[in-house]
Design an enzyme around this catalytic site. Structure first.
Site, short mmCIF file in Angstrom:
data_model
loop_
_atom_site.label_atom_id
_atom_site.label_comp_id
_atom_site.label_asym_id
_atom_site.label_seq_id
_atom_site.Cartn_x
_atom_site.Cartn_y
_atom_site.Cartn_z
N CYS A 1 0.83 -1.21 0.00
CA CYS A 1 0.00 0.00 0.00
C CYS A 1 0.87 1.26 0.00
O CYS A 1 2.03 1.24 -0.43
CB CYS A 1 -0.95 -0.01 1.20
N ASP B 1 -3.19 1.78 10.33
CA ASP B 1 -4.33 2.68 10.52
C ASP B 1 -4.78 2.68 11.96
O ASP B 1 -5.25 3.69 12.47
CB ASP B 1 -5.49 2.28 9.60
C1 RUB Z 1 -3.57 3.39 3.67
C2 RUB Z 1 -2.86 2.46 4.59
C3 RUB Z 1 -1.59 2.94 5.22
C4 RUB Z 1 -1.90 3.53 6.62
C5 RUB Z 1 -0.73 4.28 7.21
O1 RUB Z 1 -4.89 2.96 3.35
O2 RUB Z 1 -3.31 1.36 4.88
O3 RUB Z 1 -0.67 1.91 5.39
O4 RUB Z 1 -3.01 4.40 6.55
O5 RUB Z 1 -0.47 5.44 6.46
P1 RUB Z 1 -5.84 3.92 2.48
P2 RUB Z 1 0.38 6.64 7.08
O6 RUB Z 1 -5.14 4.23 1.20
O7 RUB Z 1 -7.09 3.14 2.31
O8 RUB Z 1 -6.06 5.18 3.31
O9 RUB Z 1 1.71 6.06 7.44
O10 RUB Z 1 0.47 7.64 5.96
O11 RUB Z 1 -0.36 7.16 8.27
#
Ligand code: RUB
Length: 314
Positions: free
Chosen positions: A133, A202
C-alpha cells in the site's frame, strides 16, 4: 442533511471518503484543518452553539472513514479543549481552536521525525525491503535511509483495488530509490528474496494488533513463513482507546465497484479496506517512543499520550 454552514467539513469529508486524501496521517491532518477552517467561518455566537457545531463536524468527519483512530483521537482532543474553555466571543474561540490544533499538529510532526530517524536505522545497505500500500511513515523512513547513504531496493505491491502502490512507486522514484512493483498475489514468490517487511498502520489495538490495508495480514503470514522480520511504522497516536473496553476495531467496507465496475448482476462482491495483523507476526513497532514490542503498546501510549485514554487527565 447538513446545512450550508458545514461546507468546509463536508468538503473535506468527501475528499477523505473518495481517497483523494489517503493514509491515516494525511486523513488526520486534513480532518483537523477542516475543523479549524469550519470554526473560522462559524456563525455560532455562544459557547453552547459553537460546541454543537464542533460535535456535528466530528460526526461528519468520523463517518468519512471508519477505521481511523488517529483522526478520532485528534478531533476528540480539540473538542475536549474547546469544551473546557471560557467563552470570550467567536474570535477568541477560533483562536483557541487554531492554537490547540497547531500544537497538536506540531506534536504529530515531531512524532513522525522520530519514527523516520529510528526506522531508517533498520534499512541496511544492500538490502531489499517489501512494503504494501502507501504509508507516509514508511515512505519517510525509506527516504531518510536513502539520504543517510543506504543503497537498497524496495519491492512494492500494487495494492488492489485502489492501487495505492502507485503512490509509493512515485515517491520512491522521486527519491532516487530502486523500486520494483509486483501484483499482490506475487507476495509469497518474492518473500524469500526480501530482508525486511515494513508497513504502516491505521489502528493499533490494546492487545498490540495492527490494522492496516487489506492484505497486510497475508504479507505477515508469508513473512513469518520465510522468517523475514516485519516491522510496523506507526505513531502511537493511532492507538484506538475503545479497544481497551473490549470493542473490536470496525473495518471499513468500501463500494463494490472499486473491485469490479459493471460486474454482472447476482454476483456478490466484498471490499473490506483493512485487515488485522496479530502481534505474533510483528517484530516491532517503530513509533515516537522508538522501536518497541507490540506487547508494550498500552504502557507506551499511557506514558506518551495519557490524553488519548482520558482527555481530562491533561
Ligand atoms: C492506507 C494504509 C496505510 C496507513 C498508514 O490505506 O493502509 O498503510 O493508513 O499510512 P488507504 P500513514 O489508502 O485506504 O487510506 O503512514 O500515511 O499514516
Amino acid at each position: 442533511m447538513f446545512s450550508i454552514e458545514m461546507e468546509k467539513v463536508v468538503e473535506a469529508a468527501e475528499r477523505i471518503r473518495r481517497l483523494e486524501v489517503q493514509g491515516a496521517t494525511n486523513v488526520a491532518f486534513a480532518a483537523v484543518e477542516a475543523l479549524v477552517e469550519q470554526m473560522r467561518y462559524s456563525k455560532a455566537r455562544d459557547h453552547a452553539s459553537a460546541l454543537e457545531e464542533i460535535a456535528r463536524a466530528r460526526e461528519i468527519l468520523f463517518k468519512s472513514r471508519e477505521t481511523e483512530p488517529f483522526m478520532r483521537n485528534a478531533i476528540r482532543f480539540i473538542e475536549w479543549r474547546a469544551s473546557q474553555s471560557e467563552w470570550d466571543g467567536p474570535e477568541s474561540f477560533h483562536e483557541l481552536i487554531r492554537g490547540t490544533a497547531d500544537n497538536l499538529l506540531e506534536e504529530f510532526r515531531r512524532a513522525r521525525q522520530r519514527i523516520t530517524e529510528v526506522g531508517s536505522r533498520r534499512i541496511q545497505n544492500g538490502s531489499r525491503i517489501l512494503t504494501h500500500c502507501h504509508s507516509s511513515a514508511v515512505s519517510g523512513i525509506l527516504r531518510r535511509a536513502k539520504e543517510a547513504g543506504a543503497d537498497f531496493e524496495v519491492i512494492l505491491t500494487e495494492t488492489r483495488p485502489r492501487y495505492q502502490g502507485r503512490i509509493t512507486a512515485g515517491e520512491m522514484l522521486e527519491a532516487g530509490i530502486d523500486a520494483t512493483m509486483i501484483v499482490d498475489s506475487a507476495i509469497r514468490s518474492f518473500m524469500n528474496r526480501v530482508d525486511l517487511v515494513l508497513v504502516g498502520a491505521d489502528a493499533i489495538t490494546s492487545e498490540g494488533n495492527v490494522v492496516n490495508k487489506i492484505g497486510t495480514s497475508l504479507v505477515a503470514l508469508a513473512a513469518q513463513e520465510a522468517r523475514t522480520p516485519l516491522y510496523v511504522a506507526s505513531e502511537l497516536l493511532k492507538f484506538d482507546p475503545q479497544t481497551i473496553h473490549g470493542e473490536y476495531e470496525a473495518i471499513e467496507e468500501r463500494p463494490t465497484d472499486e473491485v469490479w465496475p459493471g460486474a454482472p448482476g447476482g454476483l456478490s462482491i466484498r471490499n473490506p479496506a483493512f485487515d488485522v495483523t496479530r502481534r505474533e507476526y510483528i517484530h516491532g513497532i517503530v513509533c515516537e517512543e522508538g522501536l518497541i514490542s507490540p506487547h508494550s503498546i498500552l504502557e507506551a501510549v499511557r506514558r506518551r499520550y495519557p490524553w488519548i485514554l482520558d482527555p481530562s487527565g491533561t
